[in-house]
Every structure is written in C-alpha cells, then in structure tokens.
Scaffold this motif. Structure first.
Motif, PDB file in Angstrom:
ATOM      1  N   ILE A 211      42.656 -12.167 -33.826  1.00  0.00           N
ATOM      2  CA  ILE A 211      42.037 -13.494 -33.933  1.00  0.00           C
ATOM      3  C   ILE A 211      42.748 -14.309 -35.025  1.00  0.00           C
ATOM      4  O   ILE A 211      43.020 -15.492 -34.852  1.00  0.00           O
ATOM      5  CB  ILE A 211      40.521 -13.348 -34.161  1.00  0.00           C
ATOM      6  CG1 ILE A 211      39.900 -12.793 -32.880  1.00  0.00           C
ATOM      7  CG2 ILE A 211      39.857 -14.666 -34.539  1.00  0.00           C
ATOM      8  CD1 ILE A 211      38.605 -12.064 -33.084  1.00  0.00           C
ATOM      9  N   GLU A 212      43.092 -13.625 -36.105  1.00  0.00           N
ATOM     10  CA  GLU A 212      43.839 -14.282 -37.188  1.00  0.00           C
ATOM     11  C   GLU A 212      45.151 -14.856 -36.659  1.00  0.00           C
ATOM     12  O   GLU A 212      45.511 -15.992 -36.955  1.00  0.00           O
ATOM     13  CB  GLU A 212      44.186 -13.198 -38.220  1.00  0.00           C
ATOM     14  CG  GLU A 212      43.667 -13.439 -39.622  1.00  0.00           C
ATOM     15  CD  GLU A 212      43.944 -12.194 -40.448  1.00  0.00           C
ATOM     16  OE1 GLU A 212      42.968 -11.489 -40.727  1.00  0.00           O
ATOM     17  OE2 GLU A 212      45.126 -11.910 -40.776  1.00  0.00           O
ATOM     18  N   ILE A 213      45.851 -14.051 -35.852  1.00  0.00           N
ATOM     19  CA  ILE A 213      47.148 -14.476 -35.314  1.00  0.00           C
ATOM     20  C   ILE A 213      46.988 -15.737 -34.459  1.00  0.00           C
ATOM     21  O   ILE A 213      47.742 -16.701 -34.598  1.00  0.00           O
ATOM     22  CB  ILE A 213      47.799 -13.315 -34.514  1.00  0.00           C
ATOM     23  CG1 ILE A 213      48.268 -12.230 -35.483  1.00  0.00           C
ATOM     24  CG2 ILE A 213      48.943 -13.799 -33.643  1.00  0.00           C
ATOM     25  CD1 ILE A 213      48.682 -10.930 -34.832  1.00  0.00           C
ATOM     26  N   SER A 214      45.975 -15.745 -33.596  1.00  0.00           N
ATOM     27  CA  SER A 214      45.814 -16.922 -32.723  1.00  0.00           C
ATOM     28  C   SER A 214      45.457 -18.163 -33.554  1.00  0.00           C
ATOM     29  O   SER A 214      45.923 -19.262 -33.269  1.00  0.00           O
ATOM     30  CB  SER A 214      44.774 -16.647 -31.638  1.00  0.00           C
ATOM     31  OG  SER A 214      43.512 -16.441 -32.207  1.00  0.00           O
TER      32      SER A 214
ATOM     33  N   THR B  44      47.170 -23.419 -35.882  1.00  0.00           N
ATOM     34  CA  THR B  44      47.374 -24.276 -37.061  1.00  0.00           C
ATOM     35  C   THR B  44      48.825 -24.744 -37.138  1.00  0.00           C
ATOM     36  O   THR B  44      49.100 -25.933 -37.293  1.00  0.00           O
ATOM     37  CB  THR B  44      47.011 -23.482 -38.350  1.00  0.00           C
ATOM     38  OG1 THR B  44      45.705 -22.991 -38.180  1.00  0.00           O
ATOM     39  CG2 THR B  44      47.102 -24.334 -39.587  1.00  0.00           C
ATOM     40  N   HIS B  45      49.740 -23.809 -37.009  1.00  0.00           N
ATOM     41  CA  HIS B  45      51.142 -24.164 -37.234  1.00  0.00           C
ATOM     42  C   HIS B  45      51.785 -24.902 -36.053  1.00  0.00           C
ATOM     43  O   HIS B  45      52.889 -25.429 -36.197  1.00  0.00           O
ATOM     44  CB  HIS B  45      51.957 -22.911 -37.585  1.00  0.00           C
ATOM     45  CG  HIS B  45      51.580 -22.316 -38.905  1.00  0.00           C
ATOM     46  ND1 HIS B  45      51.601 -23.036 -40.082  1.00  0.00           N
ATOM     47  CD2 HIS B  45      51.135 -21.082 -39.234  1.00  0.00           C
ATOM     48  CE1 HIS B  45      51.186 -22.262 -41.075  1.00  0.00           C
ATOM     49  NE2 HIS B  45      50.893 -21.075 -40.584  1.00  0.00           N
ATOM     50  N   LEU B  46      51.121 -24.918 -34.926  1.00  0.00           N
ATOM     51  CA  LEU B  46      51.694 -25.653 -33.774  1.00  0.00           C
ATOM     52  C   LEU B  46      50.971 -26.983 -33.533  1.00  0.00           C
ATOM     53  O   LEU B  46      51.258 -27.677 -32.574  1.00  0.00           O
ATOM     54  CB  LEU B  46      51.626 -24.782 -32.503  1.00  0.00           C
ATOM     55  CG  LEU B  46      52.552 -23.566 -32.460  1.00  0.00           C
ATOM     56  CD1 LEU B  46      52.252 -22.709 -31.234  1.00  0.00           C
ATOM     57  CD2 LEU B  46      54.026 -23.983 -32.448  1.00  0.00           C
ATOM     58  N   LYS B  47      50.075 -27.310 -34.448  1.00  0.00           N
ATOM     59  CA  LYS B  47      49.231 -28.509 -34.293  1.00  0.00           C
ATOM     60  C   LYS B  47      50.053 -29.774 -34.067  1.00  0.00           C
ATOM     61  O   LYS B  47      49.709 -30.626 -33.247  1.00  0.00           O
ATOM     62  CB  LYS B  47      48.393 -28.664 -35.562  1.00  0.00           C
ATOM     63  CG  LYS B  47      46.934 -28.933 -35.295  1.00  0.00           C
ATOM     64  CD  LYS B  47      46.251 -29.204 -36.601  1.00  0.00           C
ATOM     65  CE  LYS B  47      44.832 -28.704 -36.574  1.00  0.00           C
ATOM     66  NZ  LYS B  47      44.343 -28.488 -37.928  1.00  0.00           N
ATOM     67  N   SER B  48      51.152 -29.879 -34.800  1.00  0.00           N
ATOM     68  CA  SER B  48      51.932 -31.126 -34.747  1.00  0.00           C
ATOM     69  C   SER B  48      52.561 -31.350 -33.361  1.00  0.00           C
ATOM     70  O   SER B  48      53.060 -32.422 -33.081  1.00  0.00           O
ATOM     71  CB  SER B  48      53.011 -31.111 -35.820  1.00  0.00           C
ATOM     72  OG  SER B  48      53.946 -30.122 -35.496  1.00  0.00           O
ATOM     73  N   LEU B  49      52.522 -30.328 -32.517  1.00  0.00           N
ATOM     74  CA  LEU B  49      53.139 -30.483 -31.183  1.00  0.00           C
ATOM     75  C   LEU B  49      52.113 -30.891 -30.119  1.00  0.00           C
ATOM     76  O   LEU B  49      52.335 -30.666 -28.932  1.00  0.00           O
ATOM     77  CB  LEU B  49      53.793 -29.161 -30.759  1.00  0.00           C
ATOM     78  CG  LEU B  49      55.080 -28.767 -31.474  1.00  0.00           C
ATOM     79  CD1 LEU B  49      55.536 -27.390 -31.002  1.00  0.00           C
ATOM     80  CD2 LEU B  49      56.181 -29.782 -31.226  1.00  0.00           C
ATOM     81  N   LYS B  50      51.027 -31.469 -30.556  1.00  0.00           N
ATOM     82  CA  LYS B  50      49.932 -31.637 -29.579  1.00  0.00           C
ATOM     83  C   LYS B  50      50.262 -32.552 -28.396  1.00  0.00           C
ATOM     84  O   LYS B  50      49.593 -32.485 -27.374  1.00  0.00           O
ATOM     85  CB  LYS B  50      48.620 -32.005 -30.260  1.00  0.00           C
ATOM     86  CG  LYS B  50      48.475 -33.349 -30.862  1.00  0.00           C
ATOM     87  CD  LYS B  50      46.990 -33.506 -31.268  1.00  0.00           C
ATOM     88  CE  LYS B  50      46.688 -34.853 -31.821  1.00  0.00           C
ATOM     89  NZ  LYS B  50      47.243 -35.091 -33.156  1.00  0.00           N
TER      90      LYS B  50
ATOM     91  N   LYS C 177      54.623 -18.474 -39.070  1.00  0.00           N
ATOM     92  CA  LYS C 177      55.095 -19.797 -39.529  1.00  0.00           C
ATOM     93  C   LYS C 177      56.550 -19.985 -39.081  1.00  0.00           C
ATOM     94  O   LYS C 177      56.915 -21.061 -38.574  1.00  0.00           O
ATOM     95  CB  LYS C 177      54.983 -19.869 -41.049  1.00  0.00           C
ATOM     96  CG  LYS C 177      54.900 -21.272 -41.555  1.00  0.00           C
ATOM     97  CD  LYS C 177      54.447 -21.294 -42.987  1.00  0.00           C
ATOM     98  CE  LYS C 177      54.496 -22.724 -43.488  1.00  0.00           C
ATOM     99  NZ  LYS C 177      54.263 -22.822 -44.898  1.00  0.00           N
ATOM    100  N   PHE C 178      57.354 -18.942 -39.238  1.00  0.00           N
ATOM    101  CA  PHE C 178      58.759 -19.036 -38.830  1.00  0.00           C
ATOM    102  C   PHE C 178      58.869 -19.295 -37.325  1.00  0.00           C
ATOM    103  O   PHE C 178      59.618 -20.174 -36.878  1.00  0.00           O
ATOM    104  CB  PHE C 178      59.498 -17.737 -39.210  1.00  0.00           C
ATOM    105  CG  PHE C 178      60.880 -17.658 -38.633  1.00  0.00           C
ATOM    106  CD1 PHE C 178      61.911 -18.435 -39.161  1.00  0.00           C
ATOM    107  CD2 PHE C 178      61.156 -16.833 -37.540  1.00  0.00           C
ATOM    108  CE1 PHE C 178      63.194 -18.390 -38.606  1.00  0.00           C
ATOM    109  CE2 PHE C 178      62.428 -16.780 -36.976  1.00  0.00           C
ATOM    110  CZ  PHE C 178      63.457 -17.560 -37.513  1.00  0.00           C
ATOM    111  N   ILE C 179      58.092 -18.535 -36.531  1.00  0.00           N
ATOM    112  CA  ILE C 179      58.141 -18.711 -35.072  1.00  0.00           C
ATOM    113  C   ILE C 179      57.717 -20.144 -34.708  1.00  0.00           C
ATOM    114  O   ILE C 179      58.372 -20.822 -33.907  1.00  0.00           O
ATOM    115  CB  ILE C 179      57.237 -17.667 -34.368  1.00  0.00           C
ATOM    116  CG1 ILE C 179      57.776 -16.250 -34.606  1.00  0.00           C
ATOM    117  CG2 ILE C 179      57.126 -17.945 -32.869  1.00  0.00           C
ATOM    118  CD1 ILE C 179      56.826 -15.120 -34.206  1.00  0.00           C
ATOM    119  N   CYS C 180      56.655 -20.618 -35.336  1.00  0.00           N
ATOM    120  CA  CYS C 180      56.133 -21.964 -35.008  1.00  0.00           C
ATOM    121  C   CYS C 180      57.100 -23.059 -35.458  1.00  0.00           C
ATOM    122  O   CYS C 180      57.317 -24.037 -34.738  1.00  0.00           O
ATOM    123  CB  CYS C 180      54.763 -22.168 -35.662  1.00  0.00           C
ATOM    124  SG  CYS C 180      53.523 -21.085 -34.961  1.00  0.00           S
TER     125      CYS C 180
END
Ligand SMILES: Cc1ncc(COP(=O)(O)O)c(C=O)c1O
Length: 364
Positions: free
Chosen positions: A251-254, A259-265, A353-356
C-alpha cells in the motif's frame, strides 16, 4: 535489470522452515507444514475450508470441478485476465463466455452481458485484476438473479478488501496463486477457500487421485494430483507470518507512486479508488492517454526499469477467439493503454522517486 517488475523477498523464517523439512525428511505433500499453512490461511480468511494446491491454475480447476457442473456448461469470465483463468474453464470441459470489463476500471462488468445468460450458464468466475477489487455487491446480485455460482480468482489480489471484507470471502469458492512473482509466494503454489464443506471435500479428494479418505489406495472417483509439497508450504507459512507487513509495504508503494506521478495528471491516469476499497496492487499500473506506451517501455528499459503492458484481451488470441460474443471495447482500451510498473516490496521511496522522475522526464 535493476528495477524488474517483481523480485521476491525472503527475510523471515523461509529458510529455517525449509531446513526443518529436510531435517524431518518431509519434503513431499503429506508433511506437517501443509496443515500449518492451510490453517494459518484459514484464520486470515476466516474460512473453515482452505485447500492448498500445486499452483493457482490447479486451484481454479479444482474449484470449478467442485461445482459438479455438466460438460459444456457455461462459465462467465472477464476478457481481460491472465490466460490461466480461461484455460482452467476449458481444461475441465466447460465453456467460457467472455465478458467485457468496465469503463471505469478493468474488472468484469456484468452490465455488458445483456441477454447473454442462458440455461447452460452456471457460474461466474471473476478476477480482481492487478489487486483491484471487483464490485462485489453488483456481481453477487447478478449471480443471485441468474442462479450462478461465484468463483473469485484472487491470484493477484491477496489482502485486497472491499467493504471491509477481504476479497475471496464473497464467492462460493475463491482461489489464490503463490507463483514466484505474486505478492506472497511459495515458488509455485495455490490455495482454494470454500464456503461449503461438501465442495471442499470433493476438491480435496480430486486433488489426491480421487482416493478415499478412509481407505488408502481405494479410489472412489477419477482424480488428479494437484497437491502442494511440504517444502512449498514451509515457505508459504513463513510468508504468511509477514502478511500484514507485506500488505503495508504494497500500500505504501502505491501511495508513493501516486504522489510522485501527480504532475503527470494530463498524461496518465490511475485506476479509480472507490470508497471502502483497499487495493493491494499486485502490480501498480498506469493508463497512458497519449499513445506513448511503447516508447515509454523501450526508454525505461534503457534506464534499467522494467515496465510491462497489460494482458492481451483473450478475445484477440487464437485459442479463445471462438468464445467472443461481442465487441470488447473496454478491454481493448486497457490492453492498448495499460502499463504495469515495478511493484516488489523491497522498493524504497528513493527507488520509486527515481522511477517516477524517469517516467516524468520521458513523458514531458
Ligand atoms: C489472474 C490469475 N489467475 C490465475 C493465475 C494462475 O496462477 P499460477 O501461475 O500459480 O498457476 C494467475 C497467475 O499466474 C493469475 O494472474
């Protein structure tokens, strides 16, 4: 690959328990860990009847066989799932009926089946795809109205919940997979939980060559050998001891991904999070809106990050085409646009964070 889709983590009692199997000379299917594993699973799932199997596919076959259906009776199944779900139906001489998934998520949507249920339709086999819980209330109503058995394929959804209840506790029987890439693993392995003792006993007998429970080597029905070994159960028990920790990590991972992909909405979407739902995301996934999926897969690979497209629609593949009864618009949408990202529990926040950041750079 530095960041594969899945990597197993063994940091509990796995080795200790496996060593006990060797020490006690119980490596086959009748050692003490089988019962311990089944009992612990039963406890977590509040089910009196849990049956371990050699894998998730044999779990599905036994679950279907326990219903005692007639050859060529029909079983409704989603068009978007791993092939094991439909193969199990065909392999026990039943006929699959392919149902489209919903527009708002990638799980089976019975609304798309209007007038497709007939006298031969006896069961619905649903899949909580990638961990996303199906809309159980709607499915159970549909099953009740049409007098269908319900089987839940929870291979990808161990620990997921809807309305505060674990998925797998709704159907007449429910199956799980412990393949190496699953949230909980025994290498190869499976489990079925049943509501009904008679069905459990039939599946148990079928699992062991149809042999009488009372008279050894006396065979009452034609059966299979779909048993799990004690070695696998030893690993499974150690994995189950970490059940809560593993779920918390998933759940933490998702949450970190979101959070880190938010800017790609404007460029990607996440599958919706319904109220009263806990998605344990076997594989965290995104829906890409701008046709850049293949570019993204290839570019991520160069950065040592694995990304995997969604399953192909069953209706697109040669062995299953003949079971298609309609256009499958929604499944095709997800086949085309869905992408799974690394989801193993040893990923830390820096990794995610790196992946995102890499995805963000590539899509901008
Ligand atoms: C939805 C689904 N059903 C069934 C299975 C079959 O499980 P197994 O590989 O353990 O046979 C899998 C995965 O492998 C799966 O993803």
């Amino acid at each position: 690959m530095k960041y594969p889709i899945y990597k197993t983590s063994f940091r509990g009692n796995e080795q200790k328990y496996v060593n006990q199997c060797f020490k006690n000379n119980w490596i086959s299917s009748s050692g003490p860990f089988i019962k311990k594993f089944e009992n612990k699973f039963s406890k977590i799932y509040s089910s009196k009847f849990a049956l371990s199997t050699s894998n998730g596919t044999t779990a599905l076959e036994l679950a279907l066989m326990s219903l005692n259906l007639k050859p060529n009776d029909k079983v409704i199944v989603p068009n978007l799932t791993f092939a094991a779900t439909i193969n199990s139906i065909i392999n026990v001489n039943l006929e699959p009926v392919l149902c489209d998934v919903g527009k708002d998520d990638y799980n089976i949507d019975t609304d798309t089946l209007s007038n497709k249920v007939d006298k031969k339709t006896k069961a619905i086999l649903i899949v909580h795809l990638y961990g996303k819980p199906c809309k159980m209330e709607k499915i159970l109503n549909f099953a009740k109205k049409n007098k269908l058995y319900t089987i839940e394929d929870c291979a990808e959804a161990i620990g997921s919940k809807t309305n505060n209840k674990l998925v797998g506790t709704y159907g007449d029987c429910s199956t799980f997979s412990f393949f190496g890439n699953k949230t909980l693993t025994t290498g190869e392995g499976g489990m079925i939980i049943f509501k009904n003792k008679k069905k459990y006993n039939l599946a148990k007998k079928l699992r062991d060559h149809g042999m009488s429970f009372k008279k050894k080597y006396w065979h009452e029905i034609v059966g299979k050998n779909y048993r799990m070994t004690d070695l696998q159960a030893a690993v499974g028990l150690a994995q189950l001891e970490k059940f809560k920790y593993i779920m918390r990590k998933k759940i933490e991972i998702s949450k970190l991904y979101k959070t880190h992909l938010k800017s790609l909405k404007n460029k990607i979407e996440f599958v919706n999070d319904n109220e009263n739902e806990l998605n344990t995301f076997w594989l965290f996934n995104i829906i890409i809106k701008n046709r850049k999926k293949n570019y993204l897969i290839q570019s991520l690979k160069k950065k040592d990050i694995e990304a995997r497209p969604f399953f192909y629609c069953l209706s697109s593949m040669p062995p299953y085409k003949k079971y298609a009864i309609k256009e499958y618009k929604n499944s095709k949408f997800y086949e085309k646009n869905g992408l799974c990202l690394p989801s193993y529990i040893d990923l830390n926040s820096k990794d995610i964070k790196f992946i995102c950041n890499t995805i963000t750079e590539l899509l901008n």
